[in-house]
Motif scaffolding. Structure first.
Motif, mmCIF file in Angstrom:
data_model
loop_
_atom_site.group_PDB
_atom_site.id
_atom_site.type_symbol
_atom_site.label_atom_id
_atom_site.label_comp_id
_atom_site.label_asym_id
_atom_site.label_seq_id
_atom_site.Cartn_x
_atom_site.Cartn_y
_atom_site.Cartn_z
ATOM 1 N N ASP A 82 1.021 -1.239 0.055
ATOM 2 C CA ASP A 82 -0.089 0.022 -0.079
ATOM 3 C C ASP A 82 0.986 1.192 -0.041
ATOM 4 O O ASP A 82 0.456 2.326 -0.432
ATOM 5 C CB ASP A 82 -0.921 -0.150 1.256
ATOM 6 C CG ASP A 82 -1.989 1.175 1.034
ATOM 7 O OD1 ASP A 82 -2.701 0.954 -0.061
ATOM 8 O OD2 ASP A 82 -2.078 2.019 2.117
ATOM 9 N N GLY A 83 2.167 1.133 0.456
ATOM 10 C CA GLY A 83 2.919 2.210 0.421
ATOM 11 C C GLY A 83 3.572 2.534 -1.029
ATOM 12 O O GLY A 83 4.519 3.488 -1.242
ATOM 13 N N ASP B 253 -0.917 5.382 -6.608
ATOM 14 C CA ASP B 253 -1.735 4.674 -5.725
ATOM 15 C C ASP B 253 -1.610 3.145 -5.975
ATOM 16 O O ASP B 253 -1.376 2.588 -7.025
ATOM 17 C CB ASP B 253 -3.220 4.990 -5.883
ATOM 18 C CG ASP B 253 -3.863 4.671 -4.464
ATOM 19 O OD1 ASP B 253 -3.518 4.097 -3.641
ATOM 20 O OD2 ASP B 253 -5.289 4.798 -4.434
ATOM 21 N N ALA B 254 -1.745 2.376 -4.787
ATOM 22 C CA ALA B 254 -1.736 0.903 -4.887
ATOM 23 C C ALA B 254 -3.207 0.412 -5.530
ATOM 24 O O ALA B 254 -3.936 1.268 -5.188
ATOM 25 C CB ALA B 254 -1.381 0.326 -3.589
ATOM 26 N N LEU B 255 -3.106 -0.293 -6.502
ATOM 27 C CA LEU B 255 -4.411 -1.074 -6.845
ATOM 28 C C LEU B 255 -4.807 -2.329 -6.193
ATOM 29 O O LEU B 255 -3.692 -3.031 -5.858
ATOM 30 C CB LEU B 255 -4.136 -1.126 -8.524
ATOM 31 C CG LEU B 255 -3.989 0.009 -9.132
ATOM 32 C CD1 LEU B 255 -3.713 -0.296 -10.804
ATOM 33 C CD2 LEU B 255 -5.092 1.085 -9.296
ATOM 34 N N VAL C 33 -0.847 -6.483 1.433
ATOM 35 C CA VAL C 33 -0.935 -5.209 2.409
ATOM 36 C C VAL C 33 -1.102 -5.551 3.604
ATOM 37 O O VAL C 33 -2.014 -5.135 4.621
ATOM 38 C CB VAL C 33 -2.299 -4.196 1.914
ATOM 39 C CG1 VAL C 33 -2.110 -3.670 0.506
ATOM 40 C CG2 VAL C 33 -3.572 -5.235 1.769
ATOM 41 N N ASP C 34 -0.206 -6.433 3.845
ATOM 42 C CA ASP C 34 -0.423 -6.963 5.440
ATOM 43 C C ASP C 34 0.542 -5.960 6.265
ATOM 44 O O ASP C 34 1.472 -5.117 5.510
ATOM 45 C CB ASP C 34 0.589 -8.244 5.564
ATOM 46 C CG ASP C 34 -0.501 -9.384 4.949
ATOM 47 O OD1 ASP C 34 -1.781 -9.065 5.070
ATOM 48 O OD2 ASP C 34 0.072 -10.485 4.775
ATOM 49 N N GLU C 35 0.539 -6.164 7.518
ATOM 50 C CA GLU C 35 1.359 -5.015 8.152
ATOM 51 C C GLU C 35 2.581 -5.271 7.859
ATOM 52 O O GLU C 35 3.016 -6.149 8.100
ATOM 53 C CB GLU C 35 0.790 -5.006 9.636
ATOM 54 C CG GLU C 35 -0.558 -4.528 10.195
ATOM 55 C CD GLU C 35 -0.657 -4.542 11.501
ATOM 56 O OE1 GLU C 35 0.109 -4.811 12.537
ATOM 57 O OE2 GLU C 35 -1.944 -4.540 11.804
ATOM 58 N N GLY C 36 3.365 -4.190 7.565
ATOM 59 C CA GLY C 36 4.739 -4.268 7.693
ATOM 60 C C GLY C 36 5.389 -3.077 6.693
ATOM 61 O O GLY C 36 4.865 -2.532 5.960
ATOM 62 N N ILE C 37 6.548 -2.560 6.979
ATOM 63 C CA ILE C 37 6.995 -1.628 6.155
ATOM 64 C C ILE C 37 7.990 -2.227 5.061
ATOM 65 O O ILE C 37 8.789 -3.143 5.273
ATOM 66 C CB ILE C 37 7.991 -0.531 6.933
ATOM 67 C CG1 ILE C 37 7.129 0.234 7.838
ATOM 68 C CG2 ILE C 37 8.736 0.283 6.051
ATOM 69 C CD1 ILE C 37 8.033 1.043 9.056
ATOM 70 N N GLY C 38 7.553 -1.700 3.847
ATOM 71 C CA GLY C 38 8.547 -2.281 2.495
ATOM 72 C C GLY C 38 7.440 -2.730 1.588
ATOM 73 O O GLY C 38 6.612 -3.533 1.967
ATOM 74 N N LEU C 39 7.797 -2.719 0.232
ATOM 75 C CA LEU C 39 7.103 -3.176 -0.746
ATOM 76 C C LEU C 39 7.611 -4.758 -1.137
ATOM 77 O O LEU C 39 8.675 -4.904 -0.780
ATOM 78 C CB LEU C 39 7.226 -2.488 -1.878
ATOM 79 C CG LEU C 39 7.066 -1.007 -2.072
ATOM 80 C CD1 LEU C 39 7.299 -0.211 -3.233
ATOM 81 C CD2 LEU C 39 5.441 -0.639 -1.443
ATOM 82 N N THR C 40 6.618 -5.681 -1.548
ATOM 83 C CA THR C 40 7.130 -6.762 -1.901
ATOM 84 C C THR C 40 7.853 -6.777 -3.316
ATOM 85 O O THR C 40 7.965 -5.398 -3.935
ATOM 86 C CB THR C 40 6.028 -7.522 -2.582
ATOM 87 O OG1 THR C 40 5.262 -7.008 -3.338
ATOM 88 C CG2 THR C 40 5.074 -8.066 -1.156
#
Length: 162
Positions: A16-17, A62-64, A123-130
């Motif tokens: 989501d980031g 934005d994230a889709l 969009v699970d909790e956590g910082i950083g994109l897959t």
């Protein structure tokens, strides 16, 4: 020409980031005069208030939703004044429908609006994109640059014809 480029998304919810990450990359680029680049994160009300100013266009980054291949970038123009027009990219707490509804309640109208987004994997909790979505960041930034440069060229051509 005045164009607002708005990165939206929650950096604490994985992919989501995406919007804020693309804005971070775009901060290193030379954008045309009249283009304002802002990372709104999840501050939809702030975006609604900023849209009360006179803008020729809005580019939302934005994230889709995970309805496509993770990391696949899409670009589309939203239809003006349709309450359901943003439902396809409402993947987080900043709901663009709410932003545009707030804008209308404040007496404003949305400018011509484009979305540049990438489909999320998580969009699970956590910082950083897959990795798949991270790989889409540079390409999405290039798309935004091309879009705003095209708008600038169109505005310059229109000014010369006037």
């Amino acid at each position: 020409m005045r164009v607002l480029v708005a990165g939206v998304g929650n950096i604490f919810l994985g992919d989501d980031g995406f919007g804020p990450e693309v804005v971070r990359v775009l901060q290193q680029e030379q954008l045309p005069a009249g283009v304002q680049l802002v990372d709104y994160g999840i501050r939809g009300v702030h975006l609604a208030y900023d849209l009360l100013e006179a803008w020729e266009a809005l580019v939302l980054i934005d994230a889709l939703p995970p309805s496509g291949k993770p990391g696949a970038v899409e670009v589309f123009e939203l239809e003006a004044e349709r309450d359901d027009s943003t439902a396809r990219f409402d993947a987080h707490s900043l709901d663009p429908n709410s932003v545009f509804s707030s804008l209308r309640a404040l007496g404003g109208t949305a400018p011509r609006t484009f979305v540049v987004g990438a489909h999320v994997e998580s969009v699970d909790e956590g910082i950083g994109l897959t990795p798949q979505v991270q790989a889409a960041v540079t390409g999405a930034a290039s798309v935004v640059i091309g879009l705003v440069r095209s708008m600038a060229a169109d505005a310059a051509t229109a000014d010369q014809g006037a």
